[in-house]
Design an enzyme around this catalytic site. Structure first.
Site, PDB file in Angstrom:
ATOM      1  N   ALA A 187      23.392  85.692 140.992  1.00 48.25           N
ATOM      2  CA  ALA A 187      24.248  85.119 141.993  1.00 48.25           C
ATOM      3  C   ALA A 187      25.623  85.759 142.211  1.00 48.25           C
ATOM      4  CB  ALA A 187      24.517  83.499 141.227  1.00 48.25           C
ATOM      5  N   SER A 188      25.628  86.980 141.929  1.00 46.40           N
ATOM      6  CA  SER A 188      27.084  87.686 142.254  1.00 46.40           C
ATOM      7  C   SER A 188      27.014  88.084 143.537  1.00 46.40           C
ATOM      8  CB  SER A 188      26.957  88.718 141.149  1.00 46.40           C
ATOM      9  OG  SER A 188      26.131  89.859 141.088  1.00 46.40           O
ATOM     10  N   SER A 246      27.458  90.583 136.449  1.00 48.36           N
ATOM     11  CA  SER A 246      28.545  90.717 137.033  1.00 48.36           C
ATOM     12  C   SER A 246      29.278  89.581 137.290  1.00 48.36           C
ATOM     13  CB  SER A 246      28.602  91.589 138.576  1.00 48.36           C
ATOM     14  OG  SER A 246      28.037  92.796 138.197  1.00 48.36           O
ATOM     15  N   TYR A 289       7.466  98.315 142.946  1.00 49.85           N
ATOM     16  CA  TYR A 289       8.272  97.049 143.415  1.00 49.85           C
ATOM     17  C   TYR A 289       7.166  96.276 143.877  1.00 49.85           C
ATOM     18  CZ  TYR A 289      11.130  94.187 146.082  1.00 49.85           C
ATOM     19  OH  TYR A 289      11.620  92.809 146.735  1.00 49.85           O
ATOM     20  N   LYS A 326       6.159  92.125 143.058  1.00 49.02           N
ATOM     21  CA  LYS A 326       6.020  91.027 143.875  1.00 49.02           C
ATOM     22  C   LYS A 326       4.762  90.554 144.337  1.00 49.02           C
ATOM     23  CE  LYS A 326      10.429  90.894 144.317  1.00 49.02           C
ATOM     24  NZ  LYS A 326      11.171  89.795 143.780  1.00 49.02           N
TER      25      LYS A 326
END
Length: 256
Positions: free
Chosen positions: A14-15, A39, A161, A165
């Protein structure tokens, strides 16, 4: 969105980027949002923005390293104690290293697996457990996935990656079937964006001096975090008899 007013949502990662945008939108719609990331100061700064502070909802910042199962479990214990419930879980956190299958490091692969797959599964399991514990029958799980879960782009560094997914795509369907077997009305959805203008590509290209994220974004008008937030709102607005399974969206100019 009226039925979500005053209810609790968790947003991972969410940062910044998509996660930060989701926090803002959901708070503006009257939800109590738990935003988590390493963070945490960045989330606290978002909570102090005028548009967030003056919204009908509230943003709670929580520090959590999603690669550590113990921290995820502690976060859910805190949600249980502080909020008393959970109605929406948005598995937004995800990352990619430029780590080809023939030259990437196992540490890079493991990091992607831990965040993109394992954290998503643990958060989902704990969210469903809390929803069922509190008798929440209309909860919603949303995975923020990627078009990389539907095709392999011409970037060898992104192959692993994309593998994570593709797995998210399978996990979404698997979870849907497990929930149906329980005769649960908790719904499961996935959103698969194409190129989004966030810090994602800065991280991916950090060790490649020949390419810059700004070059990618100058080649087309990329999706924005607000575009993904609109897809989340579409899912949340769906009537009880509708389950939105997977939304695919990409920039108009993105050919693949």
């Amino acid at each position: 969105m009226e039925r979500w007013n005053g209810r609790v949502a968790l947003v991972t990662g969410a940062s910044a980027g998509i996660g930060a945008g989701l926090c803002r939108v959901l708070v503006q719609r009257g939800m109590l949002v738990v935003g988590c990331a390493r963070s945490v100061d960045k989330i606290k700064a978002i909570a102090e923005e005028d548009e967030v502070k003056n919204s009908p909802g509230k943003l709670i910042a929580y520090r959590c390293d999603l690669s550590q199962e113990s921290e995820i479990l502690s976060m859910f214990d805190e949600i249980r104690k502080t909020c008393g419930r959970l109605d929406v879980c948005i598995n937004n956190a995800g990352l990619s290293h430029n780590a080809p299958l023939l030259s990437g490091t196992t540490a890079e692969w493991r990091n992607m697996l831990d965040v993109n797959v394992m954290a998503l599964c643990i958060c989902t399991q704990e969210a469903v457990k809390l929803m069922r514990e509190k008798g929440i029958h209309d909860g919603q799980i949303i995975h923020i996935s990627s078009m990389g879960g539907h095709r392999i782009p011409a970037m060898s560094g992104a192959n692993f990656y994309c593998g994570t997914k593709f797995m998210v795509r399978a996990l979404t369907e698997g979870l849907r079937r497990e929930l149906k077997a329980l005769k649960s009305h908790i719904r499961i959805s996935s959103i698969s964006p194409g190129m989004v203008e966030t810090e994602f590509f800065d991280h991916f290209l950090k060790n490649d001096p020949t390419r810059k994220a700004s070059d990618l974004f100058s080649s087309m008008k990329a999706l924005q975090s607000d575009d993904i937030a609109e897809s989340v709102l579409y899912i949340l607005r769906a009537p009880p008899h509708v389950e939105v399974h997977d939304i695919l969206l990409r920039p108009y100019d993105q050919a693949t």
